[in-house]
Design a protein around this motif. Structure first.
Motif, PDB file in Angstrom:
ATOM      1  N   PRO A  34      -3.417 -15.699 -17.473  1.00 17.81           N
ATOM      2  CA  PRO A  34      -3.368 -15.003 -16.176  1.00 17.81           C
ATOM      3  C   PRO A  34      -3.281 -13.497 -16.379  1.00 17.81           C
ATOM      4  O   PRO A  34      -2.757 -13.018 -17.389  1.00 17.81           O
ATOM      5  CB  PRO A  34      -2.084 -15.551 -15.534  1.00 17.81           C
ATOM      6  CG  PRO A  34      -1.807 -16.821 -16.254  1.00 17.81           C
ATOM      7  CD  PRO A  34      -2.333 -16.651 -17.637  1.00 17.81           C
ATOM      8  N   ASN A  35      -3.798 -12.755 -15.437  1.00 21.32           N
ATOM      9  CA  ASN A  35      -3.770 -11.300 -15.529  1.00 21.32           C
ATOM     10  C   ASN A  35      -2.327 -10.809 -15.409  1.00 21.32           C
ATOM     11  O   ASN A  35      -1.646 -11.100 -14.422  1.00 21.32           O
ATOM     12  CB  ASN A  35      -4.618 -10.697 -14.410  1.00 21.32           C
ATOM     13  CG  ASN A  35      -4.992  -9.262 -14.685  1.00 21.32           C
ATOM     14  OD1 ASN A  35      -4.979  -8.823 -15.826  1.00 21.32           O
ATOM     15  ND2 ASN A  35      -5.334  -8.525 -13.640  1.00 21.32           N
ATOM     16  N   ASP A  78      -1.173   3.064 -16.140  1.00 25.50           N
ATOM     17  CA  ASP A  78      -2.459   2.367 -16.256  1.00 25.50           C
ATOM     18  C   ASP A  78      -2.325   0.892 -15.886  1.00 25.50           C
ATOM     19  O   ASP A  78      -3.204   0.319 -15.217  1.00 25.50           O
ATOM     20  CB  ASP A  78      -3.008   2.488 -17.679  1.00 25.50           C
ATOM     21  CG  ASP A  78      -3.474   3.893 -18.020  1.00 25.50           C
ATOM     22  OD1 ASP A  78      -3.282   4.800 -17.189  1.00 25.50           O
ATOM     23  OD2 ASP A  78      -3.997   4.091 -19.135  1.00 25.50           O
ATOM     24  N   VAL A  79      -1.241   0.270 -16.321  1.00 23.28           N
ATOM     25  CA  VAL A  79      -1.030  -1.158 -16.055  1.00 23.28           C
ATOM     26  C   VAL A  79      -0.802  -1.396 -14.567  1.00 23.28           C
ATOM     27  O   VAL A  79      -1.378  -2.323 -13.974  1.00 23.28           O
ATOM     28  CB  VAL A  79       0.156  -1.688 -16.889  1.00 23.28           C
ATOM     29  CG1 VAL A  79       0.570  -3.087 -16.422  1.00 23.28           C
ATOM     30  CG2 VAL A  79      -0.213  -1.712 -18.364  1.00 23.28           C
ATOM     31  N   ILE A  80       0.017  -0.558 -13.930  1.00 21.68           N
ATOM     32  CA  ILE A  80       0.281  -0.716 -12.502  1.00 21.68           C
ATOM     33  C   ILE A  80      -1.001  -0.544 -11.696  1.00 21.68           C
ATOM     34  O   ILE A  80      -1.309  -1.355 -10.802  1.00 21.68           O
ATOM     35  CB  ILE A  80       1.344   0.290 -12.030  1.00 21.68           C
ATOM     36  CG1 ILE A  80       2.683   0.026 -12.728  1.00 21.68           C
ATOM     37  CG2 ILE A  80       1.508   0.229 -10.517  1.00 21.68           C
ATOM     38  CD1 ILE A  80       3.252  -1.345 -12.512  1.00 21.68           C
ATOM     39  N   GLN A  84      -2.840  -3.412  -9.363  1.00 23.97           N
ATOM     40  CA  GLN A  84      -3.021  -3.142  -7.933  1.00 23.97           C
ATOM     41  C   GLN A  84      -4.491  -3.176  -7.528  1.00 23.97           C
ATOM     42  O   GLN A  84      -4.818  -3.550  -6.396  1.00 23.97           O
ATOM     43  CB  GLN A  84      -2.414  -1.789  -7.575  1.00 23.97           C
ATOM     44  CG  GLN A  84      -0.893  -1.762  -7.599  1.00 23.97           C
ATOM     45  CD  GLN A  84      -0.336  -0.411  -7.212  1.00 23.97           C
ATOM     46  OE1 GLN A  84      -0.856   0.627  -7.613  1.00 23.97           O
ATOM     47  NE2 GLN A  84       0.731  -0.399  -6.443  1.00 23.97           N
ATOM     48  N   ASN A  85      -5.374  -2.787  -8.440  1.00 25.47           N
ATOM     49  CA  ASN A  85      -6.805  -2.718  -8.131  1.00 25.47           C
ATOM     50  C   ASN A  85      -7.561  -3.977  -8.530  1.00 25.47           C
ATOM     51  O   ASN A  85      -8.790  -4.023  -8.423  1.00 25.47           O
ATOM     52  CB  ASN A  85      -7.420  -1.503  -8.825  1.00 25.47           C
ATOM     53  CG  ASN A  85      -6.880  -0.192  -8.294  1.00 25.47           C
ATOM     54  OD1 ASN A  85      -6.494  -0.105  -7.134  1.00 25.47           O
ATOM     55  ND2 ASN A  85      -6.847   0.829  -9.142  1.00 25.47           N
ATOM     56  N   ILE A 229       4.904  -9.358 -15.425  1.00 18.87           N
ATOM     57  CA  ILE A 229       4.399  -8.891 -14.128  1.00 18.87           C
ATOM     58  C   ILE A 229       2.927  -9.236 -13.992  1.00 18.87           C
ATOM     59  O   ILE A 229       2.195  -9.322 -14.982  1.00 18.87           O
ATOM     60  CB  ILE A 229       4.611  -7.378 -13.927  1.00 18.87           C
ATOM     61  CG1 ILE A 229       3.760  -6.565 -14.925  1.00 18.87           C
ATOM     62  CG2 ILE A 229       6.081  -7.020 -14.066  1.00 18.87           C
ATOM     63  CD1 ILE A 229       3.741  -5.059 -14.617  1.00 18.87           C
ATOM     64  N   GLY A 230       2.505  -9.465 -12.759  1.00 21.48           N
ATOM     65  CA  GLY A 230       1.113  -9.791 -12.486  1.00 21.48           C
ATOM     66  C   GLY A 230       0.748  -9.421 -11.065  1.00 21.48           C
ATOM     67  O   GLY A 230       1.551  -8.813 -10.344  1.00 21.48           O
ATOM     68  N   PRO A 231      -0.441  -9.779 -10.617  1.00 20.80           N
ATOM     69  CA  PRO A 231      -0.886  -9.406  -9.267  1.00 20.80           C
ATOM     70  C   PRO A 231       0.015  -9.933  -8.155  1.00 20.80           C
ATOM     71  O   PRO A 231       0.093  -9.340  -7.078  1.00 20.80           O
ATOM     72  CB  PRO A 231      -2.285 -10.018  -9.178  1.00 20.80           C
ATOM     73  CG  PRO A 231      -2.732 -10.183 -10.585  1.00 20.80           C
ATOM     74  CD  PRO A 231      -1.498 -10.475 -11.366  1.00 20.80           C
ATOM     75  N   HIS A 232       0.712 -11.059  -8.387  1.00 16.99           N
ATOM     76  CA  HIS A 232       1.565 -11.635  -7.353  1.00 16.99           C
ATOM     77  C   HIS A 232       2.976 -11.054  -7.371  1.00 16.99           C
ATOM     78  O   HIS A 232       3.796 -11.422  -6.520  1.00 16.99           O
ATOM     79  CB  HIS A 232       1.655 -13.162  -7.535  1.00 16.99           C
ATOM     80  CG  HIS A 232       0.375 -13.888  -7.285  1.00 16.99           C
ATOM     81  ND1 HIS A 232      -0.474 -14.243  -8.306  1.00 16.99           N
ATOM     82  CD2 HIS A 232      -0.213 -14.300  -6.135  1.00 16.99           C
ATOM     83  CE1 HIS A 232      -1.523 -14.862  -7.797  1.00 16.99           C
ATOM     84  NE2 HIS A 232      -1.396 -14.911  -6.486  1.00 16.99           N
TER      85      HIS A 232
END
Length: 362
Positions: A34-35, A78-80, A84-85, A229-232
């Motif tokens: 997972p991303n 960069d990670v955040i 987010q994008n 951490i991930g998109p969710h």
């Protein structure tokens, strides 16, 4: 006899069954993680500072050598932005952060991090910088910034953000602590030329109202409960793995660095701040997306004890039946990945409880 013959090697049924099994294995093996990313949290890098928040220079060097061999270190910003994008990160992305602007970060950690070319972020209290002998000066902050280090907000003076004054109403409390954050951000902009709008909560303490103010003002929040951490993830209170004190052992840290972000899309327990008086949190249910977390093999832990969770296809529930003491505590839950052997999804639910005087212990 027909069933036996049809399932012998070489029979059509056997060949088809074997093909389906192979396709299933390839499907699972070919799935990408997972991303997401893991954020490591340090405070002191020293042999002579409080053990609960310290990692020795030798241990820190061991951590960074391992990370350099197995992971891809990226700047926090960069990670955040990538998450987010909706941009895909390297599946082995790690971020390195420090809370409090201690001088030993420059003396003992910075040379090791420069050796590997690792970017990192230090969350500082501007009112402390240059004011105490164990803190960085603004000159040192600027030097480190020129060498690729980023600096972000940890409030002006490391206050307990959840503490209220006598008879202080919620709106007055929220405005007061937010003014502290904004003043710290203004000093960061003045001294470094950058305003990242990243806030690391002192002591990791936050509540629903404070998280809402962060979102309203366009800030990203960083807490001290654990998990990837991930998109969710909740970007107003992102988890980080503490890597010092009792959590500094590399063997246990390896599992945490390899963890995956639990894809939680909702929870029936949104506010980690609980009223004083030894409350019992009760039942907490998380709703998840995706099917890769093996919830049937999930485990949860509270105060060093295992608690038995309940699960459905897309929910994970657990209960804390004992009363909480004043201060900080949390439940950690993990579930193995079906597709990424040896990796675990990780989720942490923090709790913050004031003492009888409305204070939070350091």
């Amino acid at each position: 006899m027909h069933y036996i013959r049809s399932h012998l090697p070489g029979s059509p049924v056997f060949v088809i069954s074997l093909l389906l099994l192979c396709l299933s294995f390839v499907s699972h093996a070919s799935q990408t993680p997972p991303n997401g990313a893991v954020i490591l949290l340090y405070h002191h890098v020293s042999d002579s500072t409080p053990s609960s928040t310290s990692v020795s220079p030798l241990q820190f060097a061991e951590h960074m050598k391992y990370v350099n061999t197995h992971y891809n270190v990226k700047p926090l910003n960069d990670v955040i932005l990538a998450l987010q994008n909706g941009e895909k990160l390297n599946p082995d992305t790690v971020v390195i952060t420090f809370d409090d602007g201690y001088r030993n970060i420059l003396d003992n950690a910075h040379p090791i991090l420069r050796q590997y070319g690792f970017p990192y972020t230090v969350f500082i209290n501007p009112n402390e910088i240059g004011q105490r002998h164990n803190q960085l000066s603004w000159e040192q902050v600027n030097l480190m910034q020129q060498q690729g280090v980023s600096f972000a907000n940890h409030t002006l003076d490391h206050l307990h953000m959840l503490e209220r004054g006598e008879d202080e109403q919620e709106e007055d409390w929220l405005n007061r602590v937010w003014e502290n954050v904004e003043q710290a951000e203004a000093q960061l902009l003045q001294h470094t030329g950058h305003s990242l709008k990243f806030l690391a909560f002192p002591f990791g303490e936050y509540n629903l109202a404070l998280a809402g103010r962060l979102r309203e003002k366009g800030y990203i929040g960083f807490a001290q409960h654990s998990g990837a951490i991930g998109p969710h993830s909740d970007f107003s209170a992102l988890p980080r793995f503490a890597a010092a004190g009792p959590y500094a052992k590399l063997e246990t840290l390896k599992t945490k660095i390899a963890s995956l972000p639990m894809p939680v899309i909702s929870s029936n327990f949104p506010d980690p701040q609980l009223p004083a008086g030894n409350p019992v949190p009760g039942n907490i249910t998380l709703t998840l997306s995706g099917t890769d977390p093996d919830l049937t093999r999930a485990n949860c832990y509270f105060a060093g004890r295992q608690i038995t969770p309940q699960s459905t296809a897309n929910t994970l529930s657990f209960s804390v039946e004992s009363r909480l003491r004043a201060g900080r505590s949390r439940v950690n839950c993990t579930a193995p990945s079906k597709s990424q052997g040896g990796r675990y999804y990780w989720y942490s639910q923090p709790f913050f409880v004031a003492d009888k005087d409305g204070k939070y212990p350091d």
